[in-house]
Design an enzyme around this catalytic site. Sequence first.
Site, mmCIF file in Angstrom:
data_model
loop_
_atom_site.group_PDB
_atom_site.id
_atom_site.type_symbol
_atom_site.label_atom_id
_atom_site.label_comp_id
_atom_site.label_asym_id
_atom_site.label_seq_id
_atom_site.Cartn_x
_atom_site.Cartn_y
_atom_site.Cartn_z
ATOM 1 N N GLU A 198 0.678 -1.102 -0.025
ATOM 2 C CA GLU A 198 0.053 -0.265 0.097
ATOM 3 C C GLU A 198 0.899 1.228 -0.074
ATOM 4 O O GLU A 198 1.845 1.245 0.629
ATOM 5 C CB GLU A 198 -0.961 0.095 1.127
ATOM 6 C CG GLU A 198 -2.085 1.103 1.346
ATOM 7 C CD GLU A 198 -2.827 0.831 2.457
ATOM 8 O OE1 GLU A 198 -4.072 1.573 2.657
ATOM 9 O OE2 GLU A 198 -2.633 0.087 3.249
ATOM 10 N N LYS B 152 -9.195 2.962 -2.472
ATOM 11 C CA LYS B 152 -9.662 2.410 -1.238
ATOM 12 C C LYS B 152 -11.084 2.654 -0.838
ATOM 13 O O LYS B 152 -11.528 3.777 -0.856
ATOM 14 C CB LYS B 152 -8.526 2.720 -0.097
ATOM 15 C CG LYS B 152 -8.742 1.873 0.967
ATOM 16 C CD LYS B 152 -7.358 1.954 1.956
ATOM 17 C CE LYS B 152 -7.267 1.192 3.168
ATOM 18 N NZ LYS B 152 -6.229 1.058 4.017
ATOM 19 N N CYS C 139 -5.688 -3.736 2.320
ATOM 20 C CA CYS C 139 -5.345 -3.349 3.613
ATOM 21 C C CYS C 139 -6.577 -3.643 4.539
ATOM 22 O O CYS C 139 -7.077 -4.858 4.673
ATOM 23 C CB CYS C 139 -4.579 -2.036 4.137
ATOM 24 S SG CYS C 139 -3.700 -2.418 5.715
ATOM 25 N N SER D 122 21.719 0.085 33.392
ATOM 26 C CA SER D 122 21.865 0.094 34.880
ATOM 27 C C SER D 122 21.849 -1.188 35.528
ATOM 28 O O SER D 122 22.110 -1.206 36.725
ATOM 29 C CB SER D 122 20.342 0.746 35.377
ATOM 30 O OG SER D 122 19.326 -0.276 35.036
#
Length: 703
Positions: A45, A114, A175, A353
């Site tokens: 896309e 789309k 999609c 750390s």
Amino acid sequence: MGRKVALATCSLNQWVLDFEGNLERILKSIEIGKSKGARYRLGPELEISGFGCMDHFYESDTLLHCFQVLEKLLVSPISQDIICDVGMPVMHRNVCYNCRVIFLNKKILLIRPKMILANTGNYREFRWFSPWNKPRKVEEYFLPRMIQEVTGQETVLFGDAVLSTKDTCVGSEMCAELWAPNSPHIDMGLDGVEIFTNSSGSHHEIRKAHSRVDLVKSATAKAGGIYLLANQKGCDGDRLYYDGCAMIAVNGNIVAQGAQFSMDDVEVLTATLDLEDIRGYRAELPLQSRSEPYCRVKVDFALSAHDDVFVPTYEPIQWRYHTPEEEISLGPACWLWDYLRRSGQAGFLLPLSGGIDSSATACIVYSMCLQVCLAVKNGNSQVLEDVRRVVCDITYTPQEPTELCGRIFTTCYMASENSSQDTCNRAKELAKQIGSYHINLNIDMAVKAMVGIFSMVTGKWPQFRVNGGSSRENLALQNVQARIRMLLAYLFAQLSLWARNKPGGLLVLGSANVDESLRGYMTKYDCSSADINPIGGISKTDLRSFIQYCIENFNLTALRSIMSAPPTAELEPLSEGQIQQTDEADMGMTYSELSVYGRLRKIAKCGPYSMFCKLIHTWRGICSPGQVAAKVKHFFQTYSINRHKMTTLTPAYHAESYSPDDNRFDMRPFLYNTAWPWQFRCIDNQVSKMESENETQFHNALD
């Protein structure tokens, strides 16, 4: 008579607005597809512009440059004699659409906009595009003059149509249309479409891959057909990692699987599939469209060869899923690599750390180095070119991940008088095992200087709680240490390579997990503030599992002691050299509880009252209603007090569906009435009612 169609789909690592690079990757995918005999090539896309352009989609430049790239694609010899299906934004009648442009031999066959836009979670497509609200309708689209000169066409069809080739019928989805309850492939299948294509821009979330695969399989299991899915992959410019997984399915079975995580910029899947398998599958199904038929664009081209009887077809395969621990190891590692090579920096700096979170970040960088070495070993010339540019050495070839870590990864343990020797040793040992360039320094001088300035101005010297100070003093003294560490991290990121006579600067990595961010258990502008954070979307529970995975798969034995140590910020004084402060005691809740709160707040969309109502059942037998109420109130109070910290949260890899990322995934206010008077009163009323009913039942039982 041809019956076996040759098809190609792909995953491309596109980059927003990198029109030249995007063009090269598209052409390469077409070339690979053709070399494998494919006669239809599907791409991701918005592959021409890059998926994550966001407000750049408003700019006319973006549309112009997309058409300029399309012109290059049309005239390229590589794109001849294959149907090419590419994605780009197109403006039609002054409305911008997210489109597929399908062309063959310098002729545009169809522009398909789309129809169902993604508008949840990380997606805001309605901000930039409009959906095509005219099912099975087409209109004339007037092509720009630069395209007309190439194609000889003044207008082309624009809308919801399908392609009818000499041997089959092809329809497009995009999609989110696959994820919708009214997916176009349903009506297309009923109208005789045999091949469905889906161009996606779908991002990674831990444990999400099975959903995508199941949808593709079910799309063709119900009514037969071939389904091709193409997807973006990589970091194209923001917090998301698009995770490939290109695939091809037939009649409910996967026949080709692409990689989910890869350092290959171009990956092409091809398959030769028998159309008669689809027709036989559908023969017994009651398929009859009751809707208006689709407009069919006739194409004088076949996807099959004339004599293909002896051409083998693909057999079903079992999809190979990654474990969550593998996803954490690979996804953020690939995201970091894309960010590093595209940022122009020379590596990373991490305040290490000796705790789980910063150690997990270090392990992800180590995993990245491992993937880079494997890619180079497998002949990936692009990765080799990129790594040589990062280390500023055109002769360098990485062999081992520890050696590469030593070149691009600096770790720094910043001790204070409140730090234990145990955490110092853990950080040093882990740095040694992964190969990072490690720095030990002490921040006490800077802390005392900062507090001294305050004392000089006010005449007062704040004290920790254990020394008789108030809560305000105690918190302020912790914050000073944390913020000085951030300043030193950026100082060393900018100048440590300079001090070693090496070029470039370093990106500072953060290591706050998703649960700490949700709770706000961090100092604003401390070491959680960085350039990017690869674990900011990952829960503490998943990180612990990932650390165990690293022990077993990377043989990082230093992680064993880190796993067994209680999480602590080490910002309050020690007692006889031992840590007294722990994260869970400070927060007033466990990390397991935080994950529960996070999922209910975001995924189940619960406010305080709804969360209480759910948890009195979930935690029944563990907590009384009053205890549940107290826990829920404490969470919402601390969450709302600290929500402002999300506005400055370091950009983090998105991996979890309950992420509190304020950028666009979790959009909420940051100034609350932290007393929640109405909501908490509703909880109190419910608790009183339940306690009253329990008391009545108890007395009735005695009678």
